[in-house]
Design a protein around this motif. Structure first.
Motif, PDB file in Angstrom:
ATOM      1  N   VAL A  93      -6.925   9.591   0.617  1.00 34.97           N
ATOM      2  CA  VAL A  93      -8.305   9.128   0.807  1.00 34.97           C
ATOM      3  C   VAL A  93      -8.880   9.711   2.104  1.00 34.97           C
ATOM      4  O   VAL A  93     -10.017  10.180   2.141  1.00 34.97           O
ATOM      5  CB  VAL A  93      -8.353   7.577   0.836  1.00 34.97           C
ATOM      6  N   VAL A 128       0.832  -1.207   0.000  1.00 35.31           N
ATOM      7  CA  VAL A 128       0.000   0.000   0.000  1.00 35.31           C
ATOM      8  C   VAL A 128       0.864   1.252   0.000  1.00 35.31           C
ATOM      9  O   VAL A 128       1.808   1.366   0.778  1.00 35.31           O
ATOM     10  CB  VAL A 128      -0.929   0.018   1.231  1.00 35.31           C
ATOM     11  N   SER A 129       0.531   2.170  -0.846  1.00 36.21           N
ATOM     12  CA  SER A 129       1.223   3.461  -0.858  1.00 36.21           C
ATOM     13  C   SER A 129       0.630   4.358   0.217  1.00 36.21           C
ATOM     14  O   SER A 129      -0.555   4.687   0.192  1.00 36.21           O
ATOM     15  CB  SER A 129       1.061   4.117  -2.234  1.00 36.21           C
ATOM     16  N   ALA A 156      -0.781   7.771  -0.969  1.00 34.73           N
ATOM     17  CA  ALA A 156      -2.051   7.600  -1.692  1.00 34.73           C
ATOM     18  C   ALA A 156      -3.184   7.291  -0.725  1.00 34.73           C
ATOM     19  O   ALA A 156      -4.304   7.792  -0.884  1.00 34.73           O
ATOM     20  CB  ALA A 156      -1.919   6.493  -2.737  1.00 34.73           C
ATOM     21  N   ALA A 157      -2.889   6.478   0.283  1.00 36.96           N
ATOM     22  CA  ALA A 157      -3.918   6.161   1.274  1.00 36.96           C
ATOM     23  C   ALA A 157      -4.281   7.402   2.089  1.00 36.96           C
ATOM     24  O   ALA A 157      -5.448   7.621   2.428  1.00 36.96           O
ATOM     25  CB  ALA A 157      -3.438   5.044   2.200  1.00 36.96           C
ATOM     26  N   THR A 199      -3.818   1.218  -6.093  1.00 37.40           N
ATOM     27  CA  THR A 199      -3.672   2.580  -5.577  1.00 37.40           C
ATOM     28  C   THR A 199      -3.596   3.586  -6.719  1.00 37.40           C
ATOM     29  O   THR A 199      -2.658   4.326  -6.849  1.00 37.40           O
ATOM     30  CB  THR A 199      -2.429   2.681  -4.689  1.00 37.40           C
TER      31      THR A 199
END
Ligand SMILES: Cc1cc2nc3c(=O)[nH]c(=O)nc-3n(C[C@H](O)[C@H](O)[C@H](O)COP(=O)(O)O)c2cc1C
Ligand code: FES
Lengths: 435, 168
Positions: free
Chosen positions: A330, A322-323, A326-327, A425
């Motif tokens: 959100v 998971v980046s 990027a998370a 992602t």
């Protein structure tokens, strides 16, 4: 494994009065109504039952703050807004054991001498609303609610109030404004709701899950309930687990259960045999933990000690692919969308943090942007009427601090060095919806 | 929060049905004051009229005895009070963290291609409307959506196709 509020889940028709009663629901009302109200409050204080909506305030102590001499009516307002991302637990109680919730409400109202309770349920929850309203109707017809609760000299009416899509209305004073028919703009505290709440009357606001534990405190006694948990954190609670685990779901476990145990023993470990990267331990507002920090006992005090929070116990798991930037976008976008707009630092700060994270992900990040994010977040922190500002700022500060090299990689190269091996992602690639 | 969307007029004057009037009285009876009945009565209006238009705001103000600016301020604060018509089937797809981790952006693209509409739009035949929403509290079954008041989780392209076909 001991279960309390999730005990009846899985029993056919557990939401109906007959089945609920056959499984112990309402069996504690008699005992409670034979006690002095103050004795119930004392027992709940002793139980170390904490507020499970997020803030963790000891439930019995909150009840004891109601003014003793006010001539005004007192209200119980039940928080079923369940808006904190990653949190899914109250829904299970409302759908599968609404009578347990009503039992908790009866005992609590008796203890605080209230004759009217409102249950504020998020607007999207059609089935939970239907189940709770159905249970109230059944309870009324059976004389469990009404002018004489179970034949005793105690009147209680419960009204379900449907929300309409606003995360902020989960914050207790915003909720009260919303219940009063207004925009959900939080109020300045003090006065706290216990003194001036609904209609400026003394009001206790408690979460669905908190109240559903009250019958068990009565049943086993405060001390026994306290002993089930950890120091100053009584009993059990429901942990919601989502994200990259093999078995996402809800798990009712003792307060203080180590996070590692929840993720690996109960939620089946990381999906696809991948490595753990990070965890949100208590809903999106809780500062993130790295893989090295998951031996923490999941209780309010232990998480506070390591700079995070237990909050709503909504656990969201991130694996190595998971980046983090990027998370974070959100979540930043979520807080910008949900800021009610009342306080300038929150309204402007959440929008700017989102824009900066977006530009980093778009490959337009500037060298000082990691510091910019932390600086803006610090200017929001503590400078707003309600804690939504903090809720938006804390993730930004913790994510950028703990995963700074990842943000700087994006800034330097315009895109991550270690591209995620699975395409999950895409959010940073100009497909993200503008705020 | 929403609020800058333009309200859509109803084609003609609107008025409460007799059943709605009875329900309004029942709602008032639940609360110690009339103002607290505002949200439930707006919900009733959404059911009666499909969305909240300027005309609906006027009759809301009449029953609630509140000035129009207050009614408008409340209506526009909450995302679930539509200010224009929706499709016969309204799909809300979650974009928050658990769903995002479970591939929601790709499913969103799939849904957009399948329905031929973007979030905020209604399909030409009036059957579907689409909305991107924040956490639905169905994270344990991410990715998730809500259609016509019910939740659907563990979405895949195939499952979305099935949901759309069944709704047609
Ligand atoms: C932005 C924000 C959102 C919140 N959302 C919720 C929610 O959805 N449900 C909830 O029970 N508490 C929520 N809370 C916490 C409430 O303000 C309050 O502390 C809680 O309802 C009190 O009940 P408890 O003591 O039983 O936890 C939220 C708080 C904030 C600041
Ligand atoms: S993040 Fe989609 S339902 Fe919670």
């Amino acid at each position: 494994m001991l279960k309390l509020v999730t005990k009846n889940i899985g029993i056919e028709n557990s939401h109906t009065l007959a089945v609920a009663k056959a499984n112990g629901v309402y069996s504690r009302v008699e005992k409670a109504l034979a006690m002095a109200p103050e004795a119930i409050v004392e027992d709940v204080i002793k139980s170390n039952l904490r507020g499970l909506g997020g803030a963790g305030f000891p439930a019995g102590r909150k009840w004891s703050f109601l003014p003793k001499d006010s001539p005004k009516p007192r209200y119980l307002v039940v928080n079923g807004d369940e808006g904190e991302p990653g949190t899914v637990k109250d829904k299970y109680i409302m759908i599968h054991d609404p009578h347990l919730l009503i039992e908790g409400i009866i005992i609590t109202c008796f203890a605080i001498r209230s004759h009217k309770a409102f249950i504020y349920i998020r607007g999207e929850y059609d089935l939970p609303i239907e189940r709770v309203e159905g249970a109230i109707a059944e309870a009324k017809a059976a004389g469990i609610l009404g002018e004489r609760v179970m034949g005793r000299d105690f009147a209680l009416d419960i009204v379900v109030h449907r929300g309409a899509g606003a995360y902020i209305c989960g914050e207790e004073t915003s909720l009260l404004e919303s219940l009063e028919g207004k925009r959900g703009w939080p109020r300045l505290k003090p006065p706290f709701p216990a003194v001036e709440g609904y209609q400026r009357c003394p009001t206790v606001v408690n979460n669905i899950e908190t109240l559903s534990y009250v019958p068990f405190v009565i049943e086993m006694g405060g001390q026994a309930f306290a002993d089930l948990g950890s120091e100053r954190n009584g009993g059990l609670r429901i942990y919601s687990v989502s994200g990259r685990v093999n078995k996402p779901g809800v798990y009712e476990l003792p307060m203080g259960t180590p996070l590692r145990q929840i993720i690996y023993d109960h939620a089946g470990g990381i999906a696809g045999g991948r490595q753990l990267k990070a965890v949100i331990p208590g809903g999106s507002s809780a500062p993130i933990l790295t893989a090295a920090e998951i031996d923490v006992p999941m209780d309010f005090d232990s998480l506070a000690k390591i700079g995070s929070m237990l909050g709503s116990a909504g656990i969201v798991v991130f694996d190595e692919t998971v980046s983090i930037p990027a998370a974070l976008l959100v979540l930043a976008r979520f807080y910008a969308h949900e800021s009610c707009g009342q306080c300038t630092p929150c309204r402007e700060g959440t929008a700017w943090m989102t824009k900066i994270i977006q530009r980093i992900l778009d490959g337009d990040g500037r060298m000082g942007d990691a510091d910019n994010l932390i600086r803006i977040a610090r200017n929001v922190l503590g400078n707003t009427i309600c804690p939504l500002g903090d809720a938006a700022a804390l993730p930004v500060i913790s994510w950028v601090t703990k995963f700074r090299p990842e943000f700087e990689e994006w800034i330097k190269r315009g895109r991550p060095v270690s591209q995620a091996p699975i395409p999950v992602t895409h959010i940073g690639e100009r497909t993200a919806v503008a705020v | 929060m929403s609020g800058d969307a333009h309200m859509v007029d109803h084609p003609g004057p609107v008025s409460w049905s007799d059943a709605a009037r009875r329900e309004i009285d029942a709602i008032f009876a639940k609360y110690p004051d009339t103002k607290s009945a505002t949200l439930p009565i707006i919900w009733l209006a959404v059911r009666e009229f499909g969305w909240i238009s300027p005309q609906v705001e006027v009759i809301l103000g009449e029953v609630l005895k509140r000035p129009l600016n207050e009614i408008h301020s409340v209506v526009t604060f909450y995302t679930m009070f539509p200010q224009g018509p929706l499709g016969r089937h309204h799909i809300q797809i979650c974009r928050n963290i658990a769903c995002w981790l479970a591939n929601a952006p790709e499913l969103m693209e799939h849904l957009v291609a399948k329905l031929g509409i973007h979030p905020g739009e209604i399909s030409a035949d009036g059957r579907f409307s689409l909305e991107e929403v924040e956490c639905l509290a169905y994270c344990e079954c991410a990715p998730a959506l809500r259609i016509d008041g019910r939740y659907e989780g563990n979405l895949t392209r195939e499952k979305i196709d099935r949901i759309v076909e069944e709704a047609r």
